[in-house]
Design a protein around this motif. Structure first.
Motif, PDB file in Angstrom:
ATOM      1  N   UNK A  54       0.856  -1.174   0.000  1.00  0.00           N
ATOM      2  CA  UNK A  54       0.000   0.000   0.000  1.00  0.00           C
ATOM      3  C   UNK A  54       0.894   1.225   0.000  1.00  0.00           C
ATOM      4  N   UNK A  55       0.615   2.163  -0.902  1.00  0.00           N
ATOM      5  CA  UNK A  55       1.348   3.432  -0.931  1.00  0.00           C
ATOM      6  C   UNK A  55       0.358   4.580  -0.835  1.00  0.00           C
ATOM      7  N   UNK A  56       0.732   5.568  -0.059  1.00  0.00           N
ATOM      8  CA  UNK A  56      -0.033   6.810   0.054  1.00  0.00           C
ATOM      9  C   UNK A  56       0.912   7.926  -0.384  1.00  0.00           C
ATOM     10  N   UNK A  57       0.543   8.638  -1.435  1.00  0.00           N
ATOM     11  CA  UNK A  57       1.389   9.718  -1.973  1.00  0.00           C
ATOM     12  C   UNK A  57       2.822   9.245  -2.179  1.00  0.00           C
ATOM     13  N   UNK A  58       2.973   8.062  -2.799  1.00  0.00           N
ATOM     14  CA  UNK A  58       4.270   7.449  -3.116  1.00  0.00           C
ATOM     15  C   UNK A  58       5.089   7.041  -1.892  1.00  0.00           C
ATOM     16  N   UNK A  59       4.464   7.026  -0.719  1.00  0.00           N
ATOM     17  CA  UNK A  59       5.141   6.600   0.505  1.00  0.00           C
ATOM     18  C   UNK A  59       4.640   5.208   0.888  1.00  0.00           C
ATOM     19  N   UNK A  60       5.543   4.246   1.131  1.00  0.00           N
ATOM     20  CA  UNK A  60       5.098   2.932   1.584  1.00  0.00           C
ATOM     21  C   UNK A  60       4.311   3.073   2.891  1.00  0.00           C
ATOM     22  N   UNK A  61       3.079   2.556   2.897  1.00  0.00           N
ATOM     23  CA  UNK A  61       2.193   2.772   4.034  1.00  0.00           C
ATOM     24  C   UNK A  61       1.617   1.487   4.613  1.00  0.00           C
TER      25      UNK A  61
END
Length: 153
Positions: A54-61
């Motif tokens: 899962x990525x949020x705004x290209x950040x691994x989340x």
């Protein structure tokens, strides 16, 4: 929100995040890191187990590991959202997106001591149009767990 399957290219991201997951649950599981500072994993990707990032705004989340038990029968083996991204529906949306792509029979288990996980899964299941059953189940690996079973169409 972006969900991608774990591949050889992005598997280091999955393995980094699953270490955080293992550390978070270590007070409950009693696990300790090995001599290299890493936790042994209970679920390995490959064969019948798929991994998702899962990525949020290209950040691994977050991560998920889903076992394909048989034709259209699945189990959520590992599911983790980085604490920074919790409490805003992201985890629920992540789970819903995975289920939508894999219709069939599902089960989820939570170990004793992880009551907050049970609350999360109950809320997540109550937010979709499905009936689920919940029981106390004696898992051969984990011992007594809370288990939900449900169908996604």
């Amino acid at each position: 929100m972006k969900i991608t399957p774990v591949t050889e290219t992005n598997s280091p991201i999955y393995h980094n995040l699953i270490q955080s997951y293992e550390a978070e649950f270590s007070p409950i599981t009693g696990k300790k890191p090995n001599d290299s500072g890493l936790f042994e994993l209970d679920t390995h990707l490959g064969d019948d187990t798929l991994g998702f990032l899962l990525q949020i705004d290209n950040t691994p989340a977050g991560i998920a590991a889903i076992r394909c038990k048989e034709a259209e029968a699945y189990e959520v083996c590992e599911f983790y959202v980085v604490p920074r991204f919790r409490k805003n529906g992201i985890g629920m949306e992540f789970a819903h997106a995975i289920w939508k792509n894999y219709p069939g029979e599902w089960e989820i288990k939570q170990i004793q001591g992880a009551e907050y996980a049970t609350v999360f899964w109950r809320n997540t299941l109550n937010s979709i149009e499905t009936d689920f059953t919940e029981e106390s189940y004696d898992d051969p690996y984990w011992g007594i767990v809370t288990r939900q079973k449900f169908t996604v169409h």
